[in-house]
Design an enzyme around this catalytic site. Structure first.
Site, PDB file in Angstrom:
ATOM      1  N   ASP A   5       0.859  -1.180   0.000  1.00  0.00           N
ATOM      2  CA  ASP A   5       0.000   0.000   0.000  1.00  0.00           C
ATOM      3  C   ASP A   5       0.897   1.231   0.000  1.00  0.00           C
ATOM      4  OD1 ASP A   5      -2.001   1.903   0.358  1.00  0.00           O
ATOM      5  OD2 ASP A   5      -2.150   1.550   2.521  1.00  0.00           O
ATOM      6  N   GLY A   7       1.273   4.900   0.175  1.00  0.00           N
ATOM      7  CA  GLY A   7       0.525   6.074   0.594  1.00  0.00           C
ATOM      8  C   GLY A   7       1.417   7.283   0.749  1.00  0.00           C
ATOM      9  N   VAL A  11       4.782   3.639   3.023  1.00  0.00           N
ATOM     10  CA  VAL A  11       4.632   2.521   2.088  1.00  0.00           C
ATOM     11  C   VAL A  11       4.571   1.281   2.969  1.00  0.00           C
ATOM     12  CG1 VAL A  11       5.564   1.282   0.115  1.00  0.00           C
ATOM     13  CG2 VAL A  11       5.999   3.748   0.358  1.00  0.00           C
ATOM     14  N   GLY A 112      -9.477   7.175  -4.510  1.00  0.00           N
ATOM     15  CA  GLY A 112      -8.188   6.506  -4.387  1.00  0.00           C
ATOM     16  C   GLY A 112      -8.349   5.002  -4.261  1.00  0.00           C
ATOM     17  N   ASP A 114      -6.734   3.061  -2.427  1.00  0.00           N
ATOM     18  CA  ASP A 114      -6.672   2.647  -1.023  1.00  0.00           C
ATOM     19  C   ASP A 114      -8.054   2.691  -0.380  1.00  0.00           C
ATOM     20  OD1 ASP A 114      -6.704   5.439  -1.249  1.00  0.00           O
ATOM     21  OD2 ASP A 114      -5.409   5.765   0.485  1.00  0.00           O
ATOM     22  N   THR A 137      -2.607  10.571   6.248  1.00  0.00           N
ATOM     23  CA  THR A 137      -2.230  11.934   5.898  1.00  0.00           C
ATOM     24  C   THR A 137      -3.468  12.806   5.818  1.00  0.00           C
ATOM     25  OG1 THR A 137      -0.383  11.045   4.615  1.00  0.00           O
ATOM     26  CG2 THR A 137      -0.985  13.341   4.226  1.00  0.00           C
ATOM     27  N   THR A 189       0.442  24.974  25.964  1.00  0.00           N
ATOM     28  CA  THR A 189       0.266  25.006  24.508  1.00  0.00           C
ATOM     29  C   THR A 189       0.215  23.608  23.900  1.00  0.00           C
ATOM     30  OG1 THR A 189       1.398  27.140  24.404  1.00  0.00           O
ATOM     31  CG2 THR A 189       1.201  25.913  22.351  1.00  0.00           C
TER      32      THR A 189
END
Length: 273
Positions: A5, A7, A11, A112, A114, A137, A189
């Site tokens: 896969d 991506g 990978v 896609g 995927d 992502t 923060t």
């Protein structure tokens, strides 16, 4: 069979086996995608990692690839062929007519591979309307109705994409590690960014699944996948997490597509020229 896969974040390499006649997959390793690497460099790296995972050349009788990074597709495919002597089959729209899910236009033209693999794995498992959430992502939602029709996809910034954007797009916000805080009220923060991005994404996932069910007009099964899905593993009353879903989908697809229908350049064992 070797499953790959490709991506934007990783990978992912896995291997398919069978357990009592059922398809099962095992992830072997992940690589960071790098378009600067040559075929030879990928070949050496993949060979070394396969050996480390206990997978020798004899075990790689076939290979099947999904890629959403076109610049890497040929490099990775040729690197695998260099190691194993097997030219991988690259999954694409040519195979869509032979899947247990149906993909209408205009979804078909842009979805896609995927996400198609995710939908296949989920629908084969649930055999009912379902929503697949992929935490990569991008944060994606793929909805399949009870007849196996992919009704549509929603795409949002992924967790790592979001924290990187906050860091690069502001003067003072740091690049924080991804973690799920207990509270949405940050005391510093780092905690504040984690609360907004990670716990905020948790709320988005729940709300989007509910909205998908509303638009499909029925209750849907749901499953979470992707490299960052592990961040939500401690949540109760949350859909199951299947980190191997995309690889499972590729394994099912590879079994369903007749060899006689494969594009000539991608038939396993062909020269690939």
């Amino acid at each position: 069979m070797l499953l790959i896969d490709v991506g934007n974040s990783h990978v992912v390499f896995g291997i398919q086996g069978e357990n009592g006649g059922r398809v099962c997959v095992r992830e072997l390793f992940r690589l960071a995608p790098d378009a600067r690497k040559t075929q030879d460099e990928y070949s050496l790296l993949i060979h070394a990692l396969c050996e480390r995972a206990g997978v020798g050349r004899a075990s790689l009788r076939d290979a099947f690839i999904s890629s959403v990074v076109p610049v890497l597709t040929k490099t990775v495919a040729d690197a695998v062929a260099q190691i194993s002597g097997v030219q991988p089959v690259v999954f694409g729209p040519w195979a869509y007519e032979h899947l247990p899910v149906r993909i209408p236009e205009p979804v078909r033209a842009e979805i896609g591979t995927d996400l198609v693999a995710n939908a296949v794995a989920a629908y084969v498992h649930f055999r009912s309307a379902c929503v697949v959430v992929d935490c990569g992502t991008a944060l994606t939602f793929t909805a399949v109705d009870g007849t196996g029709l992919i009704q549509g996809v929603a795409i949002a910034p992924g967790l790592r994409t979001a924290v990187q954007s906050l860091h690069t797009g502001t003067a003072q916000l740091p690049l924080v590690p991804l973690a799920l805080p207990d509270s949405v009220l940050g005391k510093d923060t780092t905690h504040a960014v984690q609360a907004g991005v990670v716990r905020g994404t948790l709320f988005v996932i729940r709300a989007m699944i509910a909205q998908c069910q509303k638009e499909l007009g029925c209750r849907c099964a749901a499953v979470i996948t992707g490299g960052l899905s592990r961040l939500f593993s401690s949540e109760v009353d949350f859909p199951p997490i299947d980190a191997q879903l995309t690889l499972s989908g590729l394994a099912h697809i590879a079994r369903l597509v007749p060899t006689s229908l494969l594009p000539p350049a991608t038939v396993s064992g062909s020269s690939g020229n």
